[in-house]
Design a protein around this motif. Structure first.
Motif, PDB file in Angstrom:
ATOM      1  N   THR A   1       7.976  14.339  -0.053  1.00 32.99           N
ATOM      2  CA  THR A   1       7.204  14.591  -1.280  1.00 32.99           C
ATOM      3  C   THR A   1       7.220  13.372  -2.185  1.00 32.99           C
ATOM      4  O   THR A   1       6.186  12.987  -2.747  1.00 32.99           O
ATOM      5  N   ARG A   2       8.379  12.757  -2.319  1.00 33.56           N
ATOM      6  CA  ARG A   2       8.471  11.543  -3.144  1.00 33.56           C
ATOM      7  C   ARG A   2       7.600  10.432  -2.556  1.00 33.56           C
ATOM      8  O   ARG A   2       6.937   9.700  -3.296  1.00 33.56           O
ATOM      9  N   ARG A   3       7.614  10.277  -1.254  1.00 29.94           N
ATOM     10  CA  ARG A   3       6.779   9.252  -0.615  1.00 29.94           C
ATOM     11  C   ARG A   3       5.299   9.532  -0.867  1.00 29.94           C
ATOM     12  O   ARG A   3       4.517   8.620  -1.131  1.00 29.94           O
ATOM     13  N   ARG A   4       4.934  10.803  -0.750  1.00 25.73           N
ATOM     14  CA  ARG A   4       3.538  11.175  -0.968  1.00 25.73           C
ATOM     15  C   ARG A   4       3.133  10.882  -2.415  1.00 25.73           C
ATOM     16  O   ARG A   4       2.048  10.354  -2.673  1.00 25.73           O
ATOM     17  N   ILE A   5       3.996  11.208  -3.368  1.00 27.65           N
ATOM     18  CA  ILE A   5       3.709  10.922  -4.780  1.00 27.65           C
ATOM     19  C   ILE A   5       3.586   9.422  -4.994  1.00 27.65           C
ATOM     20  O   ILE A   5       2.678   8.953  -5.693  1.00 27.65           O
ATOM     21  N   ALA A   6       4.478   8.633  -4.400  1.00 32.67           N
ATOM     22  CA  ALA A   6       4.411   7.169  -4.529  1.00 32.67           C
ATOM     23  C   ALA A   6       3.106   6.648  -3.942  1.00 32.67           C
ATOM     24  O   ALA A   6       2.466   5.754  -4.519  1.00 32.67           O
TER      25      ALA A   6
ATOM     26  N   ARG B   1       0.084   4.625  -5.892  1.00 26.88           N
ATOM     27  CA  ARG B   1      -0.493   3.349  -5.438  1.00 26.88           C
ATOM     28  C   ARG B   1      -2.010   3.460  -5.293  1.00 26.88           C
ATOM     29  O   ARG B   1      -2.744   2.551  -5.674  1.00 26.88           O
ATOM     30  N   THR B   2      -2.468   4.577  -4.784  1.00 27.71           N
ATOM     31  CA  THR B   2      -3.915   4.781  -4.632  1.00 27.71           C
ATOM     32  C   THR B   2      -4.593   4.788  -5.998  1.00 27.71           C
ATOM     33  O   THR B   2      -5.647   4.165  -6.179  1.00 27.71           O
ATOM     34  N   ILE B   3      -3.999   5.462  -6.942  1.00 35.01           N
ATOM     35  CA  ILE B   3      -4.564   5.490  -8.302  1.00 35.01           C
ATOM     36  C   ILE B   3      -4.576   4.094  -8.903  1.00 35.01           C
ATOM     37  O   ILE B   3      -5.568   3.681  -9.525  1.00 35.01           O
ATOM     38  N   ASP B   4      -3.485   3.334  -8.720  1.00 37.26           N
ATOM     39  CA  ASP B   4      -3.438   1.958  -9.219  1.00 37.26           C
ATOM     40  C   ASP B   4      -4.541   1.111  -8.593  1.00 37.26           C
ATOM     41  O   ASP B   4      -5.191   0.303  -9.284  1.00 37.26           O
TER      42      ASP B   4
ATOM     43  N   CYS C   1      -7.409   2.178  -7.448  1.00 37.17           N
ATOM     44  CA  CYS C   1      -8.682   2.625  -8.013  1.00 37.17           C
ATOM     45  C   CYS C   1      -8.901   2.030  -9.403  1.00 37.17           C
ATOM     46  O   CYS C   1     -10.007   1.596  -9.736  1.00 37.17           O
ATOM     47  N   ILE C   2      -7.846   2.012 -10.187  1.00 40.60           N
ATOM     48  CA  ILE C   2      -7.963   1.416 -11.526  1.00 40.60           C
ATOM     49  C   ILE C   2      -8.270  -0.060 -11.431  1.00 40.60           C
ATOM     50  O   ILE C   2      -9.126  -0.590 -12.168  1.00 40.60           O
ATOM     51  N   SER C   3      -7.646  -0.756 -10.504  1.00 39.52           N
ATOM     52  CA  SER C   3      -7.907  -2.196 -10.314  1.00 39.52           C
ATOM     53  C   SER C   3      -9.366  -2.415  -9.903  1.00 39.52           C
ATOM     54  O   SER C   3     -10.026  -3.344 -10.382  1.00 39.52           O
ATOM     55  N   MET C   4      -9.871  -1.578  -9.025  1.00 39.86           N
ATOM     56  CA  MET C   4     -11.247  -1.711  -8.574  1.00 39.86           C
ATOM     57  C   MET C   4     -12.209  -1.442  -9.736  1.00 39.86           C
ATOM     58  O   MET C   4     -13.243  -2.144  -9.862  1.00 39.86           O
ATOM     59  N   LEU C   5     -11.887  -0.494 -10.570  1.00 40.69           N
ATOM     60  CA  LEU C   5     -12.752  -0.205 -11.719  1.00 40.69           C
ATOM     61  C   LEU C   5     -12.739  -1.363 -12.717  1.00 40.69           C
ATOM     62  O   LEU C   5     -13.773  -1.651 -13.346  1.00 40.69           O
ATOM     63  N   LYS C   6     -11.608  -2.018 -12.878  1.00 44.00           N
ATOM     64  CA  LYS C   6     -11.529  -3.152 -13.801  1.00 44.00           C
ATOM     65  C   LYS C   6     -12.349  -4.328 -13.299  1.00 44.00           C
ATOM     66  O   LYS C   6     -12.893  -5.095 -14.095  1.00 44.00           O
TER      67      LYS C   6
END
Length: 98
Positions: A77-82, A86-89, A91-96
């Motif tokens: 579960t911790r790995r999945r959350i991590a 990372r995926t969200i980060d 996505c944010i980088s791509m949006l920037k």
């Protein structure tokens, strides 16, 4: 008649001296107690901060145990959350970049 009056005045003077000594001692004790009170207020505030931190730690621990019933599932579960973070980060980088 003058002697009883002098005795009375002497007695009053002795009582005034004693009361002055008591007053000085009481003022000193008040000062000590006020200082102790300030110290205790500081300790109380520090203890309250520690209590809040401990409550937060307990809440996180409870949450982590609710996420998984066994240590193996907790790790996954911790790995999945991590991985999600990372995926969200990314996505944010791509949006920037756009």
């Amino acid at each position: 008649m003058a002697q009883p009056l002098l005795d009375t005045l002497s007695s009053i003077k002795d009582k005034i001296v004693r009361l002055t000594e008591i007053q000085t001692a009481l003022r000193s004790r008040i000062s000590q107690l006020e200082e102790e009170n300030e110290n205790l207020k500081g300790e109380l505030e520090e203890t309250r901060r520690e209590l809040e931190k401990t409550k937060l730690d307990a809440e996180f621990l409870t949450m982590s145990h609710r996420l998984a019933e066994s240590p193996d599932s907790l790790i996954s579960t911790r790995r999945r959350i991590a991985r999600l973070i990372r995926t969200i980060d990314n996505c944010i980088s791509m949006l920037k970049e756009e």
